[in-house]
Design a protein around this motif. Structure first.
Motif, PDB file in Angstrom:
ATOM      1  N   ALA A   2       9.269   4.072   0.058  1.00 31.89           N
ATOM      2  CA  ALA A   2       9.402   3.410  -1.459  1.00 31.89           C
ATOM      3  C   ALA A   2       9.811   4.418  -2.624  1.00 31.89           C
ATOM      4  O   ALA A   2      10.745   3.904  -3.280  1.00 31.89           O
ATOM      5  CB  ALA A   2       8.024   2.970  -1.865  1.00 31.89           C
ATOM      6  N   ARG A   3       9.476   5.534  -2.356  1.00 34.03           N
ATOM      7  CA  ARG A   3      10.032   6.519  -3.347  1.00 34.03           C
ATOM      8  C   ARG A   3      11.684   6.561  -3.162  1.00 34.03           C
ATOM      9  O   ARG A   3      12.332   6.531  -4.376  1.00 34.03           O
ATOM     10  CB  ARG A   3       9.599   8.003  -3.157  1.00 34.03           C
ATOM     11  N   GLY A   4      12.211   6.562  -1.976  1.00 35.61           N
ATOM     12  CA  GLY A   4      13.550   6.520  -1.863  1.00 35.61           C
ATOM     13  C   GLY A   4      14.294   5.245  -2.516  1.00 35.61           C
ATOM     14  O   GLY A   4      15.132   5.007  -3.126  1.00 35.61           O
ATOM     15  N   VAL A   5      13.548   3.951  -2.166  1.00 34.87           N
ATOM     16  CA  VAL A   5      14.138   2.779  -2.670  1.00 34.87           C
ATOM     17  C   VAL A   5      14.103   2.716  -4.243  1.00 34.87           C
ATOM     18  O   VAL A   5      14.874   2.267  -4.774  1.00 34.87           O
ATOM     19  CB  VAL A   5      13.298   1.606  -2.082  1.00 34.87           C
ATOM     20  N   ARG A   6      12.809   3.115  -4.483  1.00 35.32           N
ATOM     21  CA  ARG A   6      12.969   3.414  -6.141  1.00 35.32           C
ATOM     22  C   ARG A   6      13.968   4.098  -6.889  1.00 35.32           C
ATOM     23  O   ARG A   6      14.500   3.943  -7.985  1.00 35.32           O
ATOM     24  CB  ARG A   6      11.464   3.707  -6.559  1.00 35.32           C
ATOM     25  N   LEU A  27       4.948  -1.493   1.134  1.00 33.43           N
ATOM     26  CA  LEU A  27       5.729  -0.975   0.154  1.00 33.43           C
ATOM     27  C   LEU A  27       5.678  -1.787  -1.298  1.00 33.43           C
ATOM     28  O   LEU A  27       5.978  -0.962  -2.185  1.00 33.43           O
ATOM     29  CB  LEU A  27       7.225  -1.458   0.609  1.00 33.43           C
ATOM     30  N   THR A  28       4.796  -2.818  -1.307  1.00 33.68           N
ATOM     31  CA  THR A  28       4.685  -3.436  -2.631  1.00 33.68           C
ATOM     32  C   THR A  28       3.227  -3.216  -3.137  1.00 33.68           C
ATOM     33  O   THR A  28       3.040  -3.574  -4.305  1.00 33.68           O
ATOM     34  CB  THR A  28       4.808  -4.928  -2.455  1.00 33.68           C
ATOM     35  N   GLU A  29       2.523  -2.342  -2.657  1.00 37.61           N
ATOM     36  CA  GLU A  29       1.016  -2.270  -3.079  1.00 37.61           C
ATOM     37  C   GLU A  29       1.153  -1.178  -4.009  1.00 37.61           C
ATOM     38  O   GLU A  29       2.100  -0.035  -4.296  1.00 37.61           O
ATOM     39  CB  GLU A  29       0.261  -1.656  -1.762  1.00 37.61           C
ATOM     40  N   GLY A  30       0.201  -1.070  -5.005  1.00 43.60           N
ATOM     41  CA  GLY A  30      -0.068   0.072  -6.047  1.00 43.60           C
ATOM     42  C   GLY A  30       1.386   0.186  -6.751  1.00 43.60           C
ATOM     43  O   GLY A  30       1.669  -0.904  -7.487  1.00 43.60           O
ATOM     44  N   PRO A  31       1.688   1.417  -7.136  1.00 47.52           N
ATOM     45  CA  PRO A  31       2.997   1.542  -7.834  1.00 47.52           C
ATOM     46  C   PRO A  31       4.105   1.469  -7.113  1.00 47.52           C
ATOM     47  O   PRO A  31       5.073   2.229  -6.995  1.00 47.52           O
ATOM     48  CB  PRO A  31       3.016   2.797  -8.422  1.00 47.52           C
ATOM     49  N   GLY A  32       4.151   0.432  -6.265  1.00 45.41           N
ATOM     50  CA  GLY A  32       5.095   0.240  -5.136  1.00 45.41           C
ATOM     51  C   GLY A  32       6.286  -0.422  -5.704  1.00 45.41           C
ATOM     52  O   GLY A  32       6.474  -0.535  -6.892  1.00 45.41           O
ATOM     53  N   LEU A  33       7.062  -1.183  -4.941  1.00 47.38           N
ATOM     54  CA  LEU A  33       8.230  -1.749  -5.325  1.00 47.38           C
ATOM     55  C   LEU A  33       7.866  -3.488  -5.531  1.00 47.38           C
ATOM     56  O   LEU A  33       6.738  -4.050  -5.068  1.00 47.38           O
ATOM     57  CB  LEU A  33       9.146  -1.906  -4.385  1.00 47.38           C
ATOM     58  N   SER A  34       8.774  -4.348  -6.344  1.00 45.53           N
ATOM     59  CA  SER A  34       8.628  -5.716  -6.460  1.00 45.53           C
ATOM     60  C   SER A  34       9.011  -6.320  -4.958  1.00 45.53           C
ATOM     61  O   SER A  34       9.912  -5.630  -4.291  1.00 45.53           O
ATOM     62  CB  SER A  34       9.557  -6.112  -7.443  1.00 45.53           C
ATOM     63  N   SER A  35       8.592  -7.450  -4.797  1.00 46.42           N
ATOM     64  CA  SER A  35       8.965  -7.852  -3.416  1.00 46.42           C
ATOM     65  C   SER A  35      10.495  -8.180  -3.279  1.00 46.42           C
ATOM     66  O   SER A  35      11.244  -8.248  -2.311  1.00 46.42           O
ATOM     67  CB  SER A  35       8.057  -9.256  -3.174  1.00 46.42           C
ATOM     68  N   SER A  36      11.125  -8.550  -4.526  1.00 44.54           N
ATOM     69  CA  SER A  36      12.533  -8.873  -4.602  1.00 44.54           C
ATOM     70  C   SER A  36      13.364  -7.608  -4.388  1.00 44.54           C
ATOM     71  O   SER A  36      14.423  -7.657  -3.765  1.00 44.54           O
ATOM     72  CB  SER A  36      13.062  -9.392  -6.047  1.00 44.54           C
TER      73      SER A  36
END
Length: 157
Positions: A2-6, A27-36
């Motif tokens: 997730a960090r890499g994608v962010r 990947l979308t949990e917590g301070p994760g990423l948006s599903s899009s």
């Protein structure tokens, strides 16, 4: 991942163990990423025996069996071509090599990983693989770990 994608990288997750649904959820949990963001920047090669459909929104590519390492390798190459941005920055996660070893012998999995990881690294990817200790024979574990530049051991205690 997730960090890499962010940070603007793409990701490819090769699932031998967890389902694509598990990957998207993590990947979308917590301070994760948006599903899009996950839908656009993360590819999932599903070689798990779990048949869970996420619909057409996410980039999920099903392989018939964890034993079909040729099919997995072909899909990885195709997805790396599609995910790499102009800088070629992509992260690849193999989850979990231990499951692949339950379906194929250690020598076959070693050959697959040597080629697949080499292809990923050759394209500038950061590669992470999960391997439960004690699953393969010690000799196979040492050979597999030798493919990678380093290893990090986690203990549940």
């Amino acid at each position: 991942m997730a960090r890499g994608v962010r940070g603007g990288e793409s990701a490819l997750v090769v699932c031998f163990d967890n389902t694509p649904e598990d990957v998207v959820s993590a990947l979308t949990e917590g301070p994760g990423l948006s599903s899009s963001k996950v839908a656009s920047d993360v590819g999932i090669v599903n070689a798990s025996v779990n048949d869970v459909s996420l619909g057409d929104r996410f980039r999920v590519f099903d392989i018939d069996s964890p034993a079909d390492l040729t099919g997995v390798g072909m899909r990885i190459g195709k997805e790396l071509d599609g995910l790499a941005d102009e800088d070629g920055r992509v992260r690849v996660l193999y989850d979990s090599i231990s499951t692949a070893l339950m379906y194929r012998d250690g020598k076959t999995v070693y050959k697959f990983l040597r080629k697949a990881v080499g292809d990923c690294v050759g394209r500038g990817a950061l590669v992470i693989a999960l391997l439960d200790t004690g699953i393969p024979e010690e000799y196979e574990e040492e050979r597999i770990l030798g493919i990678f530049d380093g290893d990090v051991e986690f203990r549940s205690e």
